[in-house]
Design an enzyme around this catalytic site. Structure first.
Site, PDB file in Angstrom:
ATOM      1  N   GLY A 357       0.790  -1.229   0.000  1.00 39.82           N
ATOM      2  CA  GLY A 357       0.000   0.000   0.000  1.00 39.82           C
ATOM      3  C   GLY A 357       0.819   1.274   0.000  1.00 39.82           C
ATOM      4  O   GLY A 357       0.626   2.166  -0.832  1.00 39.82           O
ATOM      5  N   GLY A 380      -1.281  -7.728   1.746  1.00 39.92           N
ATOM      6  CA  GLY A 380      -0.814  -8.886   2.502  1.00 39.92           C
ATOM      7  C   GLY A 380      -0.291 -10.005   1.630  1.00 39.92           C
ATOM      8  O   GLY A 380       0.712 -10.649   1.964  1.00 39.92           O
TER       9      GLY A 380
END
Length: 399
Positions: A357, A380
């Site tokens: 991100g 993730g």
């Protein structure tokens, strides 16, 4: 690279029901989607199947409803955005299995698209319950996974379905897997990895895995302070995990044994307060940081040296910023290094793959995200791939 069936391996899908796992977990504001990146990534897969005559059923989660129906987490909230991106009408089906889905499929014409309800409204999703997966599969003929961002979860709609129906990687999943293979699976050497961010503790497994896979490991962000402290540098009041100095030294020793060169900054940008353009701002040698100063970015000499390193490399994998890029001028090193990587990529001398991100935000801030070979929006899943873990949703697709 492991072999995966893709849409190229599909035969005639006319009239067949394609269960397509996508990522619709998009940011919202006032009931409207604010960023359609993830649905745009899957649009080619959805439209290719629909144009080939399949009945396309979209499977996705939205938020964390913990196995309970919650009207504020219905995937129907993304329906308008999905229709806008696809340029097609999309039917919403408020179930994921059973007679309601069966009847709705009967109404759909070949080439139509429908969206099933949030898979996480049912506890069987996150439990990867075989009966729940079988109930979903009962209304499908093929399974297409186009959500790499959810591939690190062994859930019914990401892993379970792949064992019950003929399964394929969608176009976005295919692109991601090819990019990741080019970055670390079977890369062209020399390989450089840029790893930044606030804390070593959040990326220990990444660092431990990378030292055995790359030729150059470039450490930035708050993480670099911990490694500098481990080497006896006084980092003042900088963000630093002093309790991890032994771990940092172990990583540095492992890198030495593996022939991986670790690059830490030797000049840094410091200030006495964390604010935009503070009066105390200065560039310092790492050995001259005052006790009341904090390191907030790497310095221009370090950036120049790192740019020279990248010019010797053929492959780059990037996760995390070099400094506190959210506040100027502590974005300078990240922007400069990103622009160097982008220029090398554009001229064809470097394969550059980035993800995470903060990384995506930093590359967008630098205006170079489109110039990298591949930028992953998976958070993730990308991090777990960098740790060397096998992702269940990917493993289940192996032909």
């Amino acid at each position: 690279m492991a072999m995966f069936n893709t849409l190229d391996d599909l035969g005639d899908v006319t009239g067949k029901v394609a269960l397509v796992r996508v990522d619709l977990n998009m940011p919202m504001d006032g009931g409207s989607v604010t960023d359609t990146t993830r649905v745009r990534a899957s649009a080619p897969t959805i439209l290719e199947l629909a144009d080939a005559g399949a009945k396309v059923l979209l499977l996705a989660h939205f938020g964390r409803p913990k196995g309970q129906r919650n009207s504020t987490m219905s995937v129907s909230m993304t329906l308008d955005a999905v229709e806008d991106v696809l340029g097609r009408e999309v039917m919403f089906i408020p179930e994921v299995s059973g007679p309601v889905v069966e009847q709705s499929v009967g109404i759909l014409r070949n080439g139509d698209i429908a969206m099933l309800e949030n898979t996480r409204f049912w506890a069987g999703e996150e439990a990867n319950d075989p009966e729940f997966a079988a109930a979903i599969a009962a209304n499908g003929d093929i399974f297409v996974n186009d959500a790499f961002s959810a591939a690190h979860r062994a859930h019914a709609s990401t892993e379970g379905l792949a064992h019950l129906l003929p399964s394929y990687a969608g176009r976005a999943m295919e692109m991601e897997l090819k990019a990741l293979d080019a970055a670390l699976g079977n890369p062209e050497h020399p390989v450089a990895a840029v790893v930044g961010g606030a804390k070593v503790s959040s990326k220990l497994a990444v660092l431990e895995h990378l030292v055995g896979r790359v030729d150059h490991l470039i450490i930035g962000g708050g993480m670099a302070n911990t490694f500098l402290a481990a080497r006896g540098v006084d980092v003042g009041k900088s963000l630093c995990e002093h309790d991890l100095t032994d771990t940092a030294n172990a990583i540095l020793d492992a890198a030495d044994q593996a022939g991986c060169t670790v690059h830490l900054p030797y000049d840094v940008v410091v200030a006495k307060e964390f604010a935009a353009n503070p009066p105390s701002l200065r560039t310092s040698n790492v050995h001259e940081v005052a006790p009341d100063e904090m390191i907030l970015d790497i310095g221009p000499q370090a950036v120049e040296a790192l740019a020279d390193v990248l010019k010797t490399c053929r492959t780059l994998v990037w996760n995390g910023p070099m400094g506190a890029f959210e506040i100027q001028p502590f974005d300078a090193a990240t922007v400069a290094l990103a622009r160097t990587a982008a220029a090398l990529t554009s001229e064809g001398s470097l394969v550059s793959v980035a993800g995470g991100g903060d990384t995506v935000a930093a590359l967008n801030h630098a205006g170079v995200a489109a110039d990298f070979t591949y930028v992953s929006t998976a958070g993730g899943a990308f991090l777990e791939w960098m740790e060397g873990k096998e992702l269940p949703g990917v493993a289940a697709l192996r032909a």
